[in-house]
Design a protein around this motif. Structure first.
Motif, PDB file in Angstrom:
ATOM      1  N   VAL A 127      -1.987   4.439   3.147  1.00  0.00           N
ATOM      2  CA  VAL A 127      -3.449   4.577   3.094  1.00  0.00           C
ATOM      3  C   VAL A 127      -3.871   5.960   2.591  1.00  0.00           C
ATOM      4  O   VAL A 127      -4.768   6.058   1.737  1.00  0.00           O
ATOM      5  CB  VAL A 127      -4.079   4.273   4.470  1.00  0.00           C
ATOM      6  CG1 VAL A 127      -5.529   4.745   4.531  1.00  0.00           C
ATOM      7  CG2 VAL A 127      -4.018   2.771   4.748  1.00  0.00           C
ATOM      8  N   PRO A 128      -3.261   7.068   3.061  1.00  0.00           N
ATOM      9  CA  PRO A 128      -3.693   8.380   2.549  1.00  0.00           C
ATOM     10  C   PRO A 128      -3.576   8.508   1.034  1.00  0.00           C
ATOM     11  O   PRO A 128      -4.421   9.150   0.400  1.00  0.00           O
ATOM     12  CB  PRO A 128      -2.750   9.357   3.266  1.00  0.00           C
ATOM     13  CG  PRO A 128      -2.362   8.656   4.524  1.00  0.00           C
ATOM     14  CD  PRO A 128      -2.250   7.212   4.131  1.00  0.00           C
ATOM     15  N   ILE A 129      -2.554   7.890   0.447  1.00  0.00           N
ATOM     16  CA  ILE A 129      -2.386   7.947  -1.008  1.00  0.00           C
ATOM     17  C   ILE A 129      -3.556   7.253  -1.697  1.00  0.00           C
ATOM     18  O   ILE A 129      -4.150   7.784  -2.642  1.00  0.00           O
ATOM     19  CB  ILE A 129      -1.057   7.293  -1.421  1.00  0.00           C
ATOM     20  CG1 ILE A 129       0.120   8.060  -0.813  1.00  0.00           C
ATOM     21  CG2 ILE A 129      -0.930   7.223  -2.942  1.00  0.00           C
ATOM     22  CD1 ILE A 129       1.458   7.373  -0.992  1.00  0.00           C
ATOM     23  N   LEU A 130      -3.891   6.057  -1.212  1.00  0.00           N
ATOM     24  CA  LEU A 130      -4.983   5.291  -1.831  1.00  0.00           C
ATOM     25  C   LEU A 130      -6.324   5.990  -1.642  1.00  0.00           C
ATOM     26  O   LEU A 130      -7.158   5.996  -2.551  1.00  0.00           O
ATOM     27  CB  LEU A 130      -5.034   3.876  -1.235  1.00  0.00           C
ATOM     28  CG  LEU A 130      -4.202   2.776  -1.912  1.00  0.00           C
ATOM     29  CD1 LEU A 130      -4.696   2.519  -3.320  1.00  0.00           C
ATOM     30  CD2 LEU A 130      -2.731   3.119  -1.920  1.00  0.00           C
ATOM     31  N   GLN A 131      -6.548   6.592  -0.460  1.00  0.00           N
ATOM     32  CA  GLN A 131      -7.828   7.254  -0.205  1.00  0.00           C
ATOM     33  C   GLN A 131      -8.023   8.470  -1.099  1.00  0.00           C
ATOM     34  O   GLN A 131      -9.146   8.797  -1.472  1.00  0.00           O
ATOM     35  CB  GLN A 131      -7.905   7.676   1.267  1.00  0.00           C
ATOM     36  CG  GLN A 131      -7.908   6.514   2.231  1.00  0.00           C
ATOM     37  CD  GLN A 131      -9.288   5.900   2.438  1.00  0.00           C
ATOM     38  OE1 GLN A 131      -9.918   6.131   3.456  1.00  0.00           O
ATOM     39  NE2 GLN A 131      -9.769   5.140   1.474  1.00  0.00           N
ATOM     40  N   ILE A 132      -6.919   9.125  -1.461  1.00  0.00           N
ATOM     41  CA  ILE A 132      -7.006  10.299  -2.332  1.00  0.00           C
ATOM     42  C   ILE A 132      -7.108   9.896  -3.799  1.00  0.00           C
ATOM     43  O   ILE A 132      -7.943  10.422  -4.554  1.00  0.00           O
ATOM     44  CB  ILE A 132      -5.791  11.222  -2.116  1.00  0.00           C
ATOM     45  CG1 ILE A 132      -5.847  11.855  -0.721  1.00  0.00           C
ATOM     46  CG2 ILE A 132      -5.739  12.318  -3.184  1.00  0.00           C
ATOM     47  CD1 ILE A 132      -4.588  12.569  -0.316  1.00  0.00           C
ATOM     48  N   THR A 133      -6.269   8.954  -4.235  1.00  0.00           N
ATOM     49  CA  THR A 133      -6.231   8.602  -5.659  1.00  0.00           C
ATOM     50  C   THR A 133      -7.348   7.669  -6.075  1.00  0.00           C
ATOM     51  O   THR A 133      -7.750   7.668  -7.241  1.00  0.00           O
ATOM     52  CB  THR A 133      -4.882   7.967  -6.018  1.00  0.00           C
ATOM     53  OG1 THR A 133      -4.684   6.770  -5.228  1.00  0.00           O
ATOM     54  CG2 THR A 133      -3.737   8.928  -5.766  1.00  0.00           C
ATOM     55  N   GLN A 134      -7.857   6.837  -5.145  1.00  0.00           N
ATOM     56  CA  GLN A 134      -8.946   5.909  -5.461  1.00  0.00           C
ATOM     57  C   GLN A 134     -10.027   6.029  -4.396  1.00  0.00           C
ATOM     58  O   GLN A 134     -10.216   5.129  -3.567  1.00  0.00           O
ATOM     59  CB  GLN A 134      -8.412   4.473  -5.547  1.00  0.00           C
ATOM     60  CG  GLN A 134      -7.530   4.211  -6.741  1.00  0.00           C
ATOM     61  CD  GLN A 134      -8.230   4.539  -8.054  1.00  0.00           C
ATOM     62  OE1 GLN A 134      -9.393   4.191  -8.264  1.00  0.00           O
ATOM     63  NE2 GLN A 134      -7.534   5.226  -8.945  1.00  0.00           N
ATOM     64  N   PRO A 135     -10.773   7.123  -4.406  1.00  0.00           N
ATOM     65  CA  PRO A 135     -11.785   7.328  -3.368  1.00  0.00           C
ATOM     66  C   PRO A 135     -12.918   6.319  -3.413  1.00  0.00           C
ATOM     67  O   PRO A 135     -13.667   6.190  -2.427  1.00  0.00           O
ATOM     68  CB  PRO A 135     -12.288   8.751  -3.647  1.00  0.00           C
ATOM     69  CG  PRO A 135     -11.980   8.981  -5.097  1.00  0.00           C
ATOM     70  CD  PRO A 135     -10.705   8.252  -5.346  1.00  0.00           C
ATOM     71  N   GLY A 136     -13.055   5.598  -4.513  1.00  0.00           N
ATOM     72  CA  GLY A 136     -14.095   4.570  -4.597  1.00  0.00           C
ATOM     73  C   GLY A 136     -13.751   3.295  -3.871  1.00  0.00           C
ATOM     74  O   GLY A 136     -14.606   2.418  -3.710  1.00  0.00           O
ATOM     75  N   ALA A 137     -12.512   3.172  -3.419  1.00  0.00           N
ATOM     76  CA  ALA A 137     -12.073   1.975  -2.699  1.00  0.00           C
ATOM     77  C   ALA A 137     -11.952   2.270  -1.215  1.00  0.00           C
ATOM     78  O   ALA A 137     -11.502   3.348  -0.815  1.00  0.00           O
ATOM     79  CB  ALA A 137     -10.731   1.495  -3.241  1.00  0.00           C
ATOM     80  N   MET A 138     -12.352   1.310  -0.402  1.00  0.00           N
ATOM     81  CA  MET A 138     -12.120   1.395   1.034  1.00  0.00           C
ATOM     82  C   MET A 138     -10.705   0.911   1.335  1.00  0.00           C
ATOM     83  O   MET A 138     -10.098   0.208   0.525  1.00  0.00           O
ATOM     84  CB  MET A 138     -13.146   0.541   1.774  1.00  0.00           C
ATOM     85  CG  MET A 138     -14.581   1.027   1.583  1.00  0.00           C
ATOM     86  SD  MET A 138     -15.817  -0.112   2.228  1.00  0.00           S
ATOM     87  CE  MET A 138     -15.851  -1.362   0.926  1.00  0.00           C
ATOM     88  N   CYS A 139     -10.187   1.282   2.492  1.00  0.00           N
ATOM     89  CA  CYS A 139      -8.823   0.881   2.865  1.00  0.00           C
ATOM     90  C   CYS A 139      -8.785   0.312   4.272  1.00  0.00           C
ATOM     91  O   CYS A 139      -9.512   0.769   5.161  1.00  0.00           O
ATOM     92  CB  CYS A 139      -7.855   2.056   2.787  1.00  0.00           C
ATOM     93  SG  CYS A 139      -7.397   2.526   1.124  1.00  0.00           S
ATOM     94  N   ILE A 140      -7.935  -0.687   4.449  1.00  0.00           N
ATOM     95  CA  ILE A 140      -7.646  -1.238   5.775  1.00  0.00           C
ATOM     96  C   ILE A 140      -6.161  -1.029   6.034  1.00  0.00           C
ATOM     97  O   ILE A 140      -5.323  -1.588   5.314  1.00  0.00           O
ATOM     98  CB  ILE A 140      -7.997  -2.736   5.847  1.00  0.00           C
ATOM     99  CG1 ILE A 140      -9.497  -2.942   5.659  1.00  0.00           C
ATOM    100  CG2 ILE A 140      -7.531  -3.328   7.184  1.00  0.00           C
ATOM    101  CD1 ILE A 140      -9.912  -4.402   5.612  1.00  0.00           C
ATOM    102  N   PRO A 141      -5.799  -0.218   7.016  1.00  0.00           N
ATOM    103  CA  PRO A 141      -4.381  -0.013   7.314  1.00  0.00           C
ATOM    104  C   PRO A 141      -3.786  -1.224   8.022  1.00  0.00           C
ATOM    105  O   PRO A 141      -4.361  -1.715   9.007  1.00  0.00           O
ATOM    106  CB  PRO A 141      -4.397   1.223   8.231  1.00  0.00           C
ATOM    107  CG  PRO A 141      -5.748   1.211   8.858  1.00  0.00           C
ATOM    108  CD  PRO A 141      -6.683   0.594   7.870  1.00  0.00           C
ATOM    109  N   LEU A 142      -2.669  -1.709   7.534  1.00  0.00           N
ATOM    110  CA  LEU A 142      -2.025  -2.891   8.103  1.00  0.00           C
ATOM    111  C   LEU A 142      -0.718  -2.505   8.797  1.00  0.00           C
ATOM    112  O   LEU A 142      -0.006  -1.606   8.344  1.00  0.00           O
ATOM    113  CB  LEU A 142      -1.728  -3.918   7.013  1.00  0.00           C
ATOM    114  CG  LEU A 142      -2.929  -4.520   6.280  1.00  0.00           C
ATOM    115  CD1 LEU A 142      -2.456  -5.486   5.202  1.00  0.00           C
ATOM    116  CD2 LEU A 142      -3.866  -5.228   7.252  1.00  0.00           C
ATOM    117  N   PRO A 143      -0.374  -3.202   9.888  1.00  0.00           N
ATOM    118  CA  PRO A 143       0.936  -2.994  10.509  1.00  0.00           C
ATOM    119  C   PRO A 143       2.044  -3.239   9.495  1.00  0.00           C
ATOM    120  O   PRO A 143       1.917  -4.103   8.611  1.00  0.00           O
ATOM    121  CB  PRO A 143       0.963  -4.041  11.628  1.00  0.00           C
ATOM    122  CG  PRO A 143      -0.472  -4.308  11.938  1.00  0.00           C
ATOM    123  CD  PRO A 143      -1.188  -4.197  10.619  1.00  0.00           C
TER     124      PRO A 143
END
Length: 280
Positions: free
Chosen positions: A65-81
């Motif tokens: 999730v941290p990678i996606l939040q930094i590289t694609q800040p326009g997208a929301m993220c849901i962390p999955l087990p």
């Protein structure tokens, strides 16, 4: 068979109401990524956003999730087990809850074969239109109960190797393989130098360049197809339009950077040129 012409995009891309807001353009849920393949989820999210969808949410292993939040800040993220860096069975109820309020789905980019197959089952069983790609397709090939869930609301985007695994035989001619895949229920978009699309009609899309023959290009395509689905285009139209848009963006990137140096993100960055040229 219809040979797609780039000019066809002018009559199929929709005009946007100047007073529209983000919810008018759909909400896409992308189920993607694993430890070591976060880039695939990034490519899919980036191309989806560049292709006009109003909202993108990426459901992925919590560790990336941290990678996606930094590289694609326009997208929301849901962390999955996760287990061993891939989405685990414990993620199924979280994912099922995440499906609410979405207009389309995409699954497979960077998923890895370590992902629990019930994750794919949850997506295929939902009533929303969805794009199935990469290791989601390989899991469907491994577990026939998954491929049995294919329907006309799904778009599958295999390369010839994935098509061969799904069909359980060596690849033959591209068009015959595309037709055989469509006979399994979904709209099929068989990727290659010429891409063959079989749905309500049959199409061949010849746009593109050898510079797109790099890992990650398929993830970019998945983002475009699913973005169009989320905006309300039919599965067949989303498939042929995305194939042509993807190829034209690759050609634009090659003109700027050359076929050797260009990367999938350069194709993403060139999507704006395509939409500026062909959208009303």
């Amino acid at each position: 068979m219809i040979h797609v012409q780039s000019e066809s995009l002018r009559t199929h891309l929709r005009m946007r109401d100047p007073k529209a807001h983000k919810n008018d353009f759909g909400h896409l849920l992308i189920v993607a990524g694993s430890f070591g393949m976060a880039g695939a989820a990034q490519f899919a999210a980036a191309s989806a956003l560049r292709s006009g969808v109003g909202l993108v949410t990426v459901a992925c292993p919590a560790s990336i999730v941290p990678i996606l939040q930094i590289t694609q800040p326009g997208a929301m993220c849901i962390p999955l087990p996760e287990e061993d860096g891939a989405i685990s069975k414990e993620a199924v109820p979280v994912l099922e809850n995440a499906l609410r309020g979405k207009t389309a789905l995409a699954i497979g980019c960077g998923l890895s074969m370590r992902a629990n197959p019930d994750i794919v089952r949850a997506v295929l069983s939902d009533s929303l239109p969805a794009v199935i790609d990469a290791d989601a397709l390989n899991l469907c090939a491994k577990y026939s109960t998954l491929s049995a869930l294919f329907s006309s609301r799904h778009v599958i985007t295999p390369h010839p190797g994935e098509a061969s695994r799904l069909l359980g035989r060596p690849a033959s001619s591209c068009i015959e393989d595309a037709r055989a895949l469509h006979a399994m229920g979904p709209v099929s978009l068989l990727k290659g130098a010429d891409s063959f699309i079989c749905g309500e009609d049959e199409y061949i899309s010849s746009s593109g360049t050898v510079g797109m023959a790099k890992g990650g290009s398929g993830d970019v395509l998945t983002g475009i197809v699913s973005s169009l689905l989320a905006q309300g285009y039919s599965p067949t139209d989303a498939a042929w339009m995305a194939s042509e848009i993807h190829g034209l963006a690759g050609e634009a990137a090659a003109r700027r950077l050359g076929t050797i140096a260009m990367t999938p993100m350069d194709t993403v960055d060139s999507l704006s040129e395509v939409f500026m040229a062909y959208a009303p």
